[in-house]
Design a protein around this motif. Structure first.
Motif, PDB file in Angstrom:
ATOM      1  N   ALA A 161       0.839  -1.205   0.000  1.00 41.18           N
ATOM      2  CA  ALA A 161       0.000   0.000   0.000  1.00 41.18           C
ATOM      3  C   ALA A 161       0.870   1.250   0.000  1.00 41.18           C
ATOM      4  N   ALA A 162       1.891   1.269   0.847  1.00 43.24           N
ATOM      5  CA  ALA A 162       2.801   2.413   0.881  1.00 43.24           C
ATOM      6  C   ALA A 162       3.505   2.580  -0.461  1.00 43.24           C
ATOM      7  N   ALA A 163       3.925   1.468  -1.037  1.00 45.60           N
ATOM      8  CA  ALA A 163       4.617   1.528  -2.328  1.00 45.60           C
ATOM      9  C   ALA A 163       3.717   2.097  -3.413  1.00 45.60           C
ATOM     10  N   ARG A 164       2.474   1.668  -3.457  1.00 47.78           N
ATOM     11  CA  ARG A 164       1.569   2.140  -4.508  1.00 47.78           C
ATOM     12  C   ARG A 164       1.268   3.627  -4.336  1.00 47.78           C
ATOM     13  N   ALA A 165       1.177   4.082  -3.086  1.00 51.41           N
ATOM     14  CA  ALA A 165       0.989   5.512  -2.863  1.00 51.41           C
ATOM     15  C   ALA A 165       2.231   6.291  -3.277  1.00 51.41           C
ATOM     16  N   GLN A 166       3.396   5.716  -3.060  1.00 53.16           N
ATOM     17  CA  GLN A 166       4.633   6.383  -3.462  1.00 53.16           C
ATOM     18  C   GLN A 166       4.713   6.518  -4.980  1.00 53.16           C
ATOM     19  N   ALA A 168       2.304   6.567  -7.040  1.00 48.45           N
ATOM     20  CA  ALA A 168       1.254   7.467  -7.523  1.00 48.45           C
ATOM     21  C   ALA A 168       1.582   8.933  -7.270  1.00 48.45           C
ATOM     22  N   THR A 169       2.326   9.234  -6.211  1.00 50.40           N
ATOM     23  CA  THR A 169       2.511  10.630  -5.812  1.00 50.40           C
ATOM     24  C   THR A 169       3.951  11.122  -5.865  1.00 50.40           C
ATOM     25  N   GLY A 170       4.908  10.216  -5.819  1.00 49.68           N
ATOM     26  CA  GLY A 170       6.309  10.620  -5.746  1.00 49.68           C
ATOM     27  C   GLY A 170       6.802  10.920  -4.349  1.00 49.68           C
ATOM     28  N   ALA A 171       5.916  10.863  -3.341  1.00 51.27           N
ATOM     29  CA  ALA A 171       6.314  11.159  -1.965  1.00 51.27           C
ATOM     30  C   ALA A 171       7.295  10.105  -1.459  1.00 51.27           C
ATOM     31  N   PRO A 172       8.240  10.473  -0.612  1.00 48.82           N
ATOM     32  CA  PRO A 172       9.177   9.483  -0.082  1.00 48.82           C
ATOM     33  C   PRO A 172       8.510   8.560   0.932  1.00 48.82           C
ATOM     34  N   ILE A 173       9.131   7.409   1.151  1.00 47.24           N
ATOM     35  CA  ILE A 173       8.718   6.446   2.165  1.00 47.24           C
ATOM     36  C   ILE A 173       9.777   6.421   3.257  1.00 47.24           C
TER      37      ILE A 173
END
Length: 326
Positions: A161-166, A168-173
């Motif tokens: 889930a975190a990876a897919r949001a990353q 999609a948005t480019g935000a760091p993890i």
């Protein structure tokens, strides 16, 4: 101009300055204070935390990343209150999920085997990052994920889930790990399978480890590593002293990895399950000022000014600038 979202709105990444990459300003038990608000005055506690944040700012800290995700009872209005009071420090807050806290039941599969639904969770993370909290327009700036102690099927879904949001948005993890079980490498495997550029990931709590082969392997795959528990030296959980953690940083610099390390304390400035007296007894150096007051002077005697600047200023700026399209 590349900007990063903070609790008070977007800030130019060039202005982030000395950044603590993994802190927890306020940690609450889920729903406890909603159901029994008489237990504590949370606004007063937030004002006390703002005093701690200002103290860090007085020592040169310019940005704090709050890694308290929603299922860890993140409280955005209180974070905003702290940021508004501590005018000398930017506060970036996170979306995501922590492995020690329950995932809301509606976001689990019901059959054939109950586990977390990564797509439904990713939608929530993306909303935090692009729309913002509730109707405030105040957006998260980073995605929190974690694995502890080992990777199981449900935890893998959280990471996905975190990876897919990353993606999609480019935000760091940024991640929570237990280095003893080397789960940072497993996290990298999951993220890579989901298409995440591993240079967009900070593998957290690496300062808990003296396994330099493990730490080097994380860096060789392109990720940053978090030397982010300075002051958490209370046994049995955190066995390395501040001085030993400095030794780890120095050795990793000697191996050429200064450009892939970030620093922090993982300090809980206030939490409802650890009193101020207990914190002072068991972890008296776990505060937002330990790095500027103690760690930086120790490092100056052993590594270059340029390496210190990389870990405290340049690397955090690059982490957020890449997500902003710089």
């Amino acid at each position: 101009m590349a900007t990063v979202e903070t609790a008070l709105g977007p800030v130019d990444v060039a202005d982030l300055g000395f950044t603590l990459m993994h802190e927890h300003l306020m940690v609450k038990s889920a729903n406890l204070h909603d159901q029994w608000p008489h237990l504590d005055d949370l606004t007063a506690r937030a004002d006390e935390v703002a005093t701690q944040v200002r103290a860090a700012g007085d020592r040169g800290v310019r940005t704090i990343v709050d890694c308290t995700p929603p299922n860890m009872s993140r409280d955005v209005p209180l974070i905003r209150r702290i940021a508004a009071a501590a005018t000398n420090v930017n506060v970036i807050f996170s979306t995501g999920v922590h492995p020690h806290f329950p995932v809301p039941y509606p976001f689990r599969y019901k059959a054939p085997e109950e586990t977390t639904d990564p797509d439904r969770m990713a939608e929530l993370f993306v909303r935090d990052l692009t729309v913002g909290y509730a109707d405030t327009g105040v957006k998260a700036g980073i995605i929190k994920a974690g694995t502890d102690p080992v990777l199981d099927r449900e935890n893998e879904m959280m990471l996905r889930a975190a990876a897919r949001a990353q993606v999609a948005t480019g935000a760091p993890i940024t991640t929570h790990t237990r280095p003893k079980t080397k789960v940072g490498l497993m996290q990298q495997d999951v993220f890579a399978r989901e298409g995440v550029d591993l240079s967009r990931v900070v593998i957290g709590h690496c300062g808990d480890s003296t396994d330099f082969a493990y730490l080097s392997a994380l860096c060789e795959r392109g990720s940053y590593i978090g030397m982010d528990r300075f002051g958490l030296d209370a046994p049995p959980w955190f066995r390395l002293t501040v001085e030993q953690r400095v030794d780890v940083v120095v050795e990793m610099c000697r191996r050429g990895y200064a450009s892939q390390m970030v620093m922090s304390h993982d300090s809980m400035c206030w939490c409802d399950f650890l009193s101020a007296e207990e914190k002072e007894t068991y972890m008296p150096r776990s505060r937002l000022t330990t790095i500027p007051d103690e760690v930086i002077p120790m490092l100056r005697e052993r590594i270059s000014t340029e390496e210190i600047q990389l870990m405290t200023i340049d690397n955090p700026r690059r982490i957020f600038a890449a997500g902003a399209g710089e």
